[in-house]
Design an enzyme around this catalytic site. Structure first.
Site, PDB file in Angstrom:
ATOM      1  N   HIS A 178       1.447   2.580   3.290  1.00 12.19           N
ATOM      2  CA  HIS A 178       0.022   2.763   3.562  1.00 12.19           C
ATOM      3  C   HIS A 178      -0.246   4.235   3.859  1.00 12.19           C
ATOM      4  O   HIS A 178       0.579   4.905   4.470  1.00 12.19           O
ATOM      5  CB  HIS A 178      -0.414   1.943   4.774  1.00 12.19           C
ATOM      6  CG  HIS A 178       0.044   0.522   4.759  1.00 12.19           C
ATOM      7  ND1 HIS A 178      -0.242  -0.337   3.721  1.00 12.19           N
ATOM      8  CD2 HIS A 178       0.766  -0.191   5.658  1.00 12.19           C
ATOM      9  CE1 HIS A 178       0.286  -1.512   3.982  1.00 12.19           C
ATOM     10  NE2 HIS A 178       0.907  -1.449   5.140  1.00 12.19           N
ATOM     11  N   TYR A 200      -0.483   0.386  -1.197  1.00 14.00           N
ATOM     12  CA  TYR A 200      -1.536  -0.615  -1.102  1.00 14.00           C
ATOM     13  C   TYR A 200      -2.164  -0.532   0.286  1.00 14.00           C
ATOM     14  O   TYR A 200      -1.579   0.051   1.204  1.00 14.00           O
ATOM     15  CB  TYR A 200      -1.028  -2.032  -1.386  1.00 14.00           C
ATOM     16  CG  TYR A 200       0.226  -2.449  -0.662  1.00 14.00           C
ATOM     17  CD1 TYR A 200       0.190  -2.866   0.667  1.00 14.00           C
ATOM     18  CD2 TYR A 200       1.456  -2.460  -1.317  1.00 14.00           C
ATOM     19  CE1 TYR A 200       1.336  -3.273   1.331  1.00 14.00           C
ATOM     20  CE2 TYR A 200       2.621  -2.857  -0.662  1.00 14.00           C
ATOM     21  CZ  TYR A 200       2.544  -3.267   0.655  1.00 14.00           C
ATOM     22  OH  TYR A 200       3.692  -3.666   1.320  1.00 14.00           O
TER      23      TYR A 200
END
Length: 331
Positions: free
Chosen positions: A307, A257
């Site tokens: 990430h 995400y």
């Protein structure tokens, strides 16, 4: 007689077409931008819409790549009206940080908007209609940059997570209008600052309710602040639907995400007219660390797999190259 009717009909069609085009351009409908070039019209002859800046992010006609991704109709902030999530969005959002026994989302949202304002909230810079924003990341490249005055000159100054300003004002500024955080990165805020919560799960919304009222939630997947100092009337919620849009459209599924920094940047791009970006990326020696820390290896998030820091930074650089944002790389 037939020729006269034909001419009248042609003139009428032309008038309707031009009027529709001008009206659409006023509201900056990107689907009709190509007409400007087809008709060879100058910007000086056309209405400018709601942005009075010399160059606006929503001037999309120059860049198909940006047009394909930018969706101005997607609300970045949650309200009572847009809090209902599609099944696909809800399933994706709940997957980010899975809960064993999540509470009922609708009940939590209803309780949430009994504690904080539930109507649509917008950043209003006043009559100038040129909303300037400084998005301030936490990179060590801010050290010695002397950007403080430039950062504070914007209408909105967006910071994130644990970022301090006290003692660093010369380089990072002293003002904060919006502070983006999640429960595990929370900090107390001044009464004039808007808290912008990024929720990864239903429990995060419950935590916010608790932190502003009873203080009963002290642990999520990590210990968290049981209470937080913040102005309830200025609390904003990052829309999970917008969260997914950023992940799908801008990051194209890279990483698990988006990072807080990238989500804050996307918030600014969709709300502001001009965006200046500070404190993103490594310093000039290639170190990824926070400006308030001496540990040059503290940027470990780039290697966790949560990430995709490199992909996010490349998109950020591309936005700067296309002059959608102005990036300041510091020292």
């Amino acid at each position: 007689m037939w020729r006269k009717k034909s001419r009248a009909f042609t003139v009428l069609v032309c008038v309707i077409t031009v009027t529709t085009f001008l009206f659409s351009y006023t509201y900056r409908d990107p689907s009709l931008y190509f007409f400007k070039f087809a008709l060879g019209l100058s910007d000086d002859l056309l209405p400018k819409g709601t942005c009075a800046c010399s160059r606006c992010i929503t001037d999309m006609e120059e860049d198909p790549w940006f047009m394909e991704r930018f969706n101005q109709s997607m609300p970045p902030l949650m309200s009572r009206k847009n809090s209902v999530l599609s099944e696909d969005t809800f399933r994706w959002w709940q997957w980010l940080q899975s809960e064993r026994h999540p509470a009922n989302y609708s009940d939590v949202v209803q309780r949430l908007f009994e504690v904080i304002p539930g109507e649509e909230q917008y950043m209003d810079s006043g009559p100038s209609r040129c909303r300037t924003c400084s998005v301030v990341g936490n990179s060590g490249n801010l050290k010695g940059s002397n950007y403080g005055h430039l950062i504070d000159s914007s209408d909105f100054i967006i910071r994130m997570n644990q970022a301090p300003t006290l003692g660093f004002e010369t380089d990072v500024g002293s003002k904060t209008t919006h502070h983006v955080m999640y429960p595990e990165s929370a900090k107390n805020l001044q009464n004039t600052t808007s808290l912008v919560l990024i929720p990864f799960k239903t429990l995060d919304l419950q935590w916010l309710i608790s932190a502003l009222t009873t203080g009963t939630i002290k642990h999520t997947y990590l210990p968290v602040m049981s209470r937080i100092k913040a102005n309830k009337d200025k609390v904003l919620i990052y829309n999970p639907a917008f969260f997914k849009y950023v992940y799908d459209t801008w990051l194209e599924g890279h990483g698990r995400y988006p990072s807080t920094g990238f989500l804050a940047l996307m918030l600014a791009i969709h709300i502001c007219d001009e965006v200046k970006v500070f404190g993103y990326g490594a310093d000039q020696k290639g170190n990824w660390h926070h400006y308030w820390e001496n540990n040059l290896l503290s940027g470990a998030f780039r290697h966790t797999g949560v990430h995709d820091g490199d992909y996010e930074y490349n998109v950020t650089l591309l936005l700067a190259d296309k002059q959608k944002i102005k990036m300041f790389k510091g020292s």
